[in-house]
Design a protein around this motif. Structure first.
Motif, PDB file in Angstrom:
ATOM      1  N   LEU A   1     -10.111   6.611  14.696  1.00 28.39           N
ATOM      2  CA  LEU A   1      -9.934   7.605  13.639  1.00 28.39           C
ATOM      3  C   LEU A   1      -9.829   6.935  12.268  1.00 28.39           C
ATOM      4  O   LEU A   1     -10.314   7.466  11.267  1.00 28.39           O
ATOM      5  CB  LEU A   1      -8.689   8.453  13.908  1.00 28.39           C
ATOM      6  CG  LEU A   1      -8.746   9.356  15.149  1.00 28.39           C
ATOM      7  CD1 LEU A   1      -7.459  10.145  15.302  1.00 28.39           C
ATOM      8  CD2 LEU A   1      -9.952  10.301  15.097  1.00 28.39           C
ATOM      9  N   TYR A   2      -9.212   5.752  12.239  1.00 27.58           N
ATOM     10  CA  TYR A   2      -9.156   4.996  10.982  1.00 27.58           C
ATOM     11  C   TYR A   2     -10.574   4.644  10.529  1.00 27.58           C
ATOM     12  O   TYR A   2     -10.910   4.751   9.342  1.00 27.58           O
ATOM     13  CB  TYR A   2      -8.329   3.724  11.160  1.00 27.58           C
ATOM     14  CG  TYR A   2      -8.280   2.868   9.910  1.00 27.58           C
ATOM     15  CD1 TYR A   2      -7.311   3.077   8.938  1.00 27.58           C
ATOM     16  CD2 TYR A   2      -9.222   1.866   9.692  1.00 27.58           C
ATOM     17  CE1 TYR A   2      -7.272   2.316   7.772  1.00 27.58           C
ATOM     18  CE2 TYR A   2      -9.206   1.103   8.539  1.00 27.58           C
ATOM     19  CZ  TYR A   2      -8.229   1.327   7.587  1.00 27.58           C
ATOM     20  OH  TYR A   2      -8.215   0.575   6.434  1.00 27.58           O
ATOM     21  N   TYR A   3     -11.419   4.232  11.488  1.00 30.10           N
ATOM     22  CA  TYR A   3     -12.792   3.866  11.132  1.00 30.10           C
ATOM     23  C   TYR A   3     -13.555   5.088  10.639  1.00 30.10           C
ATOM     24  O   TYR A   3     -14.256   5.027   9.617  1.00 30.10           O
ATOM     25  CB  TYR A   3     -13.518   3.248  12.330  1.00 30.10           C
ATOM     26  CG  TYR A   3     -14.953   2.918  11.998  1.00 30.10           C
ATOM     27  CD1 TYR A   3     -15.266   1.808  11.231  1.00 30.10           C
ATOM     28  CD2 TYR A   3     -15.989   3.760  12.402  1.00 30.10           C
ATOM     29  CE1 TYR A   3     -16.580   1.519  10.881  1.00 30.10           C
ATOM     30  CE2 TYR A   3     -17.304   3.486  12.049  1.00 30.10           C
ATOM     31  CZ  TYR A   3     -17.596   2.366  11.287  1.00 30.10           C
ATOM     32  OH  TYR A   3     -18.891   2.099  10.926  1.00 30.10           O
ATOM     33  N   VAL A   4     -13.449   6.211  11.346  1.00 29.89           N
ATOM     34  CA  VAL A   4     -14.151   7.429  10.949  1.00 29.89           C
ATOM     35  C   VAL A   4     -13.739   7.841   9.538  1.00 29.89           C
ATOM     36  O   VAL A   4     -14.574   8.263   8.732  1.00 29.89           O
ATOM     37  CB  VAL A   4     -13.872   8.563  11.952  1.00 29.89           C
ATOM     38  CG1 VAL A   4     -14.427   9.887  11.442  1.00 29.89           C
ATOM     39  CG2 VAL A   4     -14.490   8.238  13.322  1.00 29.89           C
ATOM     40  N   LYS A   5     -12.470   7.703   9.216  1.00 26.77           N
ATOM     41  CA  LYS A   5     -11.950   8.117   7.917  1.00 26.77           C
ATOM     42  C   LYS A   5     -12.341   7.143   6.807  1.00 26.77           C
ATOM     43  O   LYS A   5     -12.566   7.549   5.663  1.00 26.77           O
ATOM     44  CB  LYS A   5     -10.428   8.239   7.982  1.00 26.77           C
ATOM     45  CG  LYS A   5      -9.749   8.677   6.686  1.00 26.77           C
ATOM     46  CD  LYS A   5      -8.249   8.833   6.882  1.00 26.77           C
ATOM     47  CE  LYS A   5      -7.541   9.150   5.572  1.00 26.77           C
ATOM     48  NZ  LYS A   5      -7.995  10.410   4.979  1.00 26.77           N
ATOM     49  N   ASN A   6     -12.436   5.845   7.127  1.00 26.85           N
ATOM     50  CA  ASN A   6     -12.594   4.815   6.088  1.00 26.85           C
ATOM     51  C   ASN A   6     -13.891   4.018   6.201  1.00 26.85           C
ATOM     52  O   ASN A   6     -14.017   2.984   5.537  1.00 26.85           O
ATOM     53  CB  ASN A   6     -11.411   3.843   6.143  1.00 26.85           C
ATOM     54  CG  ASN A   6     -10.086   4.528   5.863  1.00 26.85           C
ATOM     55  OD1 ASN A   6      -9.764   4.856   4.729  1.00 26.85           O
ATOM     56  ND2 ASN A   6      -9.313   4.763   6.920  1.00 26.85           N
ATOM     57  N   MET A   7     -14.840   4.460   6.989  1.00 28.74           N
ATOM     58  CA  MET A   7     -16.036   3.648   7.216  1.00 28.74           C
ATOM     59  C   MET A   7     -16.757   3.358   5.908  1.00 28.74           C
ATOM     60  O   MET A   7     -16.882   4.211   5.027  1.00 28.74           O
ATOM     61  CB  MET A   7     -16.977   4.328   8.204  1.00 28.74           C
ATOM     62  CG  MET A   7     -17.414   5.715   7.867  1.00 28.74           C
ATOM     63  SD  MET A   7     -18.396   6.410   9.225  1.00 28.74           S
ATOM     64  CE  MET A   7     -18.832   7.988   8.490  1.00 28.74           C
TER      65      MET A   7
END
Length: 218
Positions: free
Chosen positions: A190-196
């Motif tokens: 979820l961190y990656y999806v939010k900050n990609m």
């Protein structure tokens, strides 16, 4: 990580409902990069295949490749390609189960392939077909997606981007074989999806190399 208990009910905190011009440009650059890297990866695959095929023939006769149904972008299923690392028909009796440490279904060569994550190299074919990206959340099996989506909030938010061969969760956390591990890896996803971003993708690529050299795969 994005702790799932802190998201509340607002999915837009993780997945923007509308893509900005900058995000559309990022996705275009990422797709072009995927094609270039996967194209170069075909050379590595061509070099690896004869070696893996020869050792497999001697130690564990059977198919060289293994196709497994996974859930990809938008929740659409696809057939993911890997070097076979387990004995043939490994799940004939048990059905779909997570691999675990010291799993006796894994062949000697398969153990090396999994530790170095070289079993994932054939997935460059999935990347070229547009089913995967070089970087993104690992695609999970439909059976496990159904279970985890019932138990973990926002689990399906992982499907907002193409799944990847490597990713933020893979370089930050070891292999998971239970729901609690899946929860932690979901928070990284979820961190990656939010900050990609291109910078985060580059960081993941650079961290993937020591993960492979340290034999941290399973």
């Amino acid at each position: 990580r994005v702790p799932v208990e802190h998201i509340g009910r607002d999915l837009q905190m993780v997945v923007p409902m509308e893509a900005s011009a900058a995000e559309r440009f990022y996705r275009l650059i990422k797709r072009v990069s995927d094609i270039i890297i996967a194209g170069l990866g075909l050379v590595a695959l061509a070099l690896i295949v004869p070696i893996v095929a020869a050792v497999n023939a001697l130690t564990s006769p059977g198919p060289l490749f293994y196709r497994q149904r996974r859930v990809g972008y938008g929740g659409r299923p696809f057939e993911m390609l890997k070097f076979r690392s387990m004995i043939p028909d490994a799940e004939k009796e048990s059905g779909a189960v997570w691999a675990c440490e010291n799993d006796d279904r894994i062949t000697p060569l398969g153990r090396l392939l999994r530790h170095t994550r070289l079993d994932e190299v054939p997935q460059i074919i999935n990347v070229l077909k547009g089913e995967m990206s070089i970087i993104g959340p690992r695609p999970e099996r439909p059976e496990f997606v159904e279970q985890l989506a019932r138990e973990l909030p926002f689990y399906r938010a992982r499907h907002a981007v193409r799944p990847g061969i490597t990713g933020w969760a893979q370089v930050q956390y070891d292999y998971g074989d239970c729901v609690e591990d899946a929860k932690i890896k979901l928070e990284y996803d979820l961190y990656y999806v939010k900050n990609m971003s291109l910078w985060l993708d580059l960081r993941i690529l650079l961290q993937t190399v020591p993960v492979m050299l340290q034999l941290r795969g399973q």
